[in-house]
Design a protein around this motif. Structure first.
Motif, short mmCIF file in Angstrom:
data_model
loop_
_atom_site.label_atom_id
_atom_site.label_comp_id
_atom_site.label_asym_id
_atom_site.label_seq_id
_atom_site.Cartn_x
_atom_site.Cartn_y
_atom_site.Cartn_z
N VAL A 194 5.52 12.51 1.33
CA VAL A 194 5.41 13.11 1.59
C VAL A 194 4.50 13.57 2.93
N ARG A 195 2.92 12.15 2.68
CA ARG A 195 1.81 12.28 3.43
C ARG A 195 2.89 11.77 5.02
N ARG A 196 3.23 10.67 4.75
CA ARG A 196 4.05 10.31 6.11
C ARG A 196 5.22 10.77 6.65
N TRP A 197 6.15 11.38 6.49
CA TRP A 197 7.55 12.16 6.75
C TRP A 197 7.18 13.64 7.24
N ILE A 198 6.49 14.02 6.42
CA ILE A 198 5.97 15.37 6.37
C ILE A 198 5.03 15.29 7.12
N TYR A 199 3.37 15.70 7.06
CA TYR A 199 2.73 15.16 7.35
C TYR A 199 2.43 14.86 8.70
N GLY A 200 2.68 13.14 8.49
CA GLY A 200 2.99 12.32 9.52
C GLY A 200 1.65 11.77 9.10
N LEU A 201 1.56 11.06 8.79
CA LEU A 201 0.09 10.52 7.98
C LEU A 201 0.61 9.11 8.19
N LYS A 202 -0.10 7.71 8.34
CA LYS A 202 0.43 6.51 7.60
C LYS A 202 0.51 6.24 6.86
N PHE A 203 1.21 4.73 5.93
CA PHE A 203 1.80 4.34 5.01
C PHE A 203 0.24 3.98 4.31
N PRO A 204 0.01 3.60 3.27
CA PRO A 204 -1.02 2.78 3.04
C PRO A 204 -1.05 1.14 3.67
N LYS A 205 -1.90 0.80 3.63
CA LYS A 205 -2.11 -1.04 4.65
C LYS A 205 -1.55 -1.54 3.16
N ASP A 206 -1.59 -1.73 2.59
CA ASP A 206 -0.98 -2.38 1.04
C ASP A 206 -0.66 -1.23 -0.17
N LEU A 207 1.23 -0.70 0.37
CA LEU A 207 1.29 0.02 -0.18
C LEU A 207 1.43 -0.31 -1.74
N ASN A 208 1.69 -1.77 -1.96
CA ASN A 208 2.36 -2.84 -3.60
C ASN A 208 1.27 -2.35 -4.08
N ARG A 209 0.04 -2.23 -3.37
CA ARG A 209 -1.31 -2.46 -4.44
C ARG A 209 -1.29 -0.79 -5.01
N VAL A 210 -0.85 0.10 -4.07
CA VAL A 210 -1.25 1.54 -4.42
C VAL A 210 -0.47 2.14 -4.87
N LEU A 211 0.92 1.24 -5.15
CA LEU A 211 2.27 1.22 -6.36
C LEU A 211 1.80 1.10 -7.95
N THR A 212 0.88 0.03 -7.69
CA THR A 212 0.52 -1.17 -8.72
C THR A 212 -0.73 -0.17 -9.68
N ASP A 213 -1.47 0.35 -8.85
CA ASP A 213 -2.78 0.99 -9.26
C ASP A 213 -2.41 2.53 -9.96
N ARG A 214 -0.87 3.49 -9.51
CA ARG A 214 -0.53 4.73 -9.76
C ARG A 214 0.25 4.34 -11.59
N VAL A 215 0.76 3.09 -11.74
CA VAL A 215 1.72 1.85 -13.24
C VAL A 215 0.06 2.26 -13.72
#
Length: 233
Positions: A194-215
């Motif tokens: 949503v942040r990327r495709w609705i608000y136009g913000l960038k993806f996190p630089k280390d997306l996998n790390r963000v995903l594993t942090d959420r888990v």
């Protein structure tokens, strides 16, 4: 003085311009399968940009087909929307995800990491995120059906496997508190899109790390909430 170039009569000039335009944009001859593919791919792009309230007449113009031809392949707009759901949402769902989540030979946190890293590749795209959001404001066919899919094939599995990981009984239906905890993890991952495709913000630089942090955050909170929910009330 140099001789002047001959001037074509107006009718000849119009004919020449028309011929040039025709030469630049020849009409393609496609098989039925190719034409249907063209319409579906065009509809996915069109709905992701303009929403599901976008008019099929405009869609037809965008993909260079006639409006009657579009309706030859899809008898109404609802049929086209259902096909978009099948392509973008059902078509990206992997039965392997369910198998990964249920593989108790692997710690649950590792299973969820593997699932969400792969799942994010399917859902954090412009067409997936925007069509899902637009659908919620346009009758809800796609959003309602996808949430139903999650409620039937994903959330109960995560509840059951979390209980098993914690040594708790697994047979009771999921409680509201358990589901809300999972929605917090799952929705947080979707919100990256949503942040990327609705608000136009960038993806996190280390997306996998963000995903594993959420888990990891989910796994840290799960023992308290799941144990509380398993206790006699």
């Amino acid at each position: 003085m140099p001789p002047r170039s001959p001037v074509r009569p107006p009718r000849q000039r119009h004919s020449a311009v028309k011929s040039a335009k025709t030469a630049r944009a020849p009409r393609q001859r496609l098989s039925n399968e190719e034409r249907e593919r063209q319409i579906v791919d065009g509809a996915i792009r069109f709905f992701s940009e303009h929403g599901l309230t976008g008019q099929t007449r405009e869609l037809a113009a965008r993909i260079n087909v006639t409006h009657p031809l579009l309706y030859h392949y899809f008898p109404n707009k609802e049929a086209l929307i259902k096909r978009v759901y099948k392509e973008v949402f059902l078509g990206r769902w992997k039965s392997d995800w369910e198998t990964w989540i249920e593989d108790r030979s692997v710690p649950l946190q590792e299973r969820l990491n593997r699932f969400y890293i792969d799942y994010s590749k399917a859902i954090l795209t412009k067409e997936w995120v925007r069509i899902l959001i637009f659908s919620a404001f346009a009758g809800g066919y796609i959003s309602d059906n996808y949430l139903k899919l999650l409620s039937e094939r994903l959330l109960p599995r995560i509840v059951r496997e979390t209980r098993a990981e914690l040594g708790l009984p697994t047979e009771k239906p999921p409680t509201e508190a358990e589901l809300e905890l999972i929605w917090g993890m799952h929705g947080g991952i979707f919100y990256i899109g949503v942040r990327r495709w609705i608000y136009g913000l960038k993806f996190p630089k280390d997306l996998n790390r963000v995903l594993t942090d959420r888990v990891r955050s989910y796994m840290l909170a799960a023992p308290e909430i799941f144990t509380r929910e398993a206790a006699p009330h």
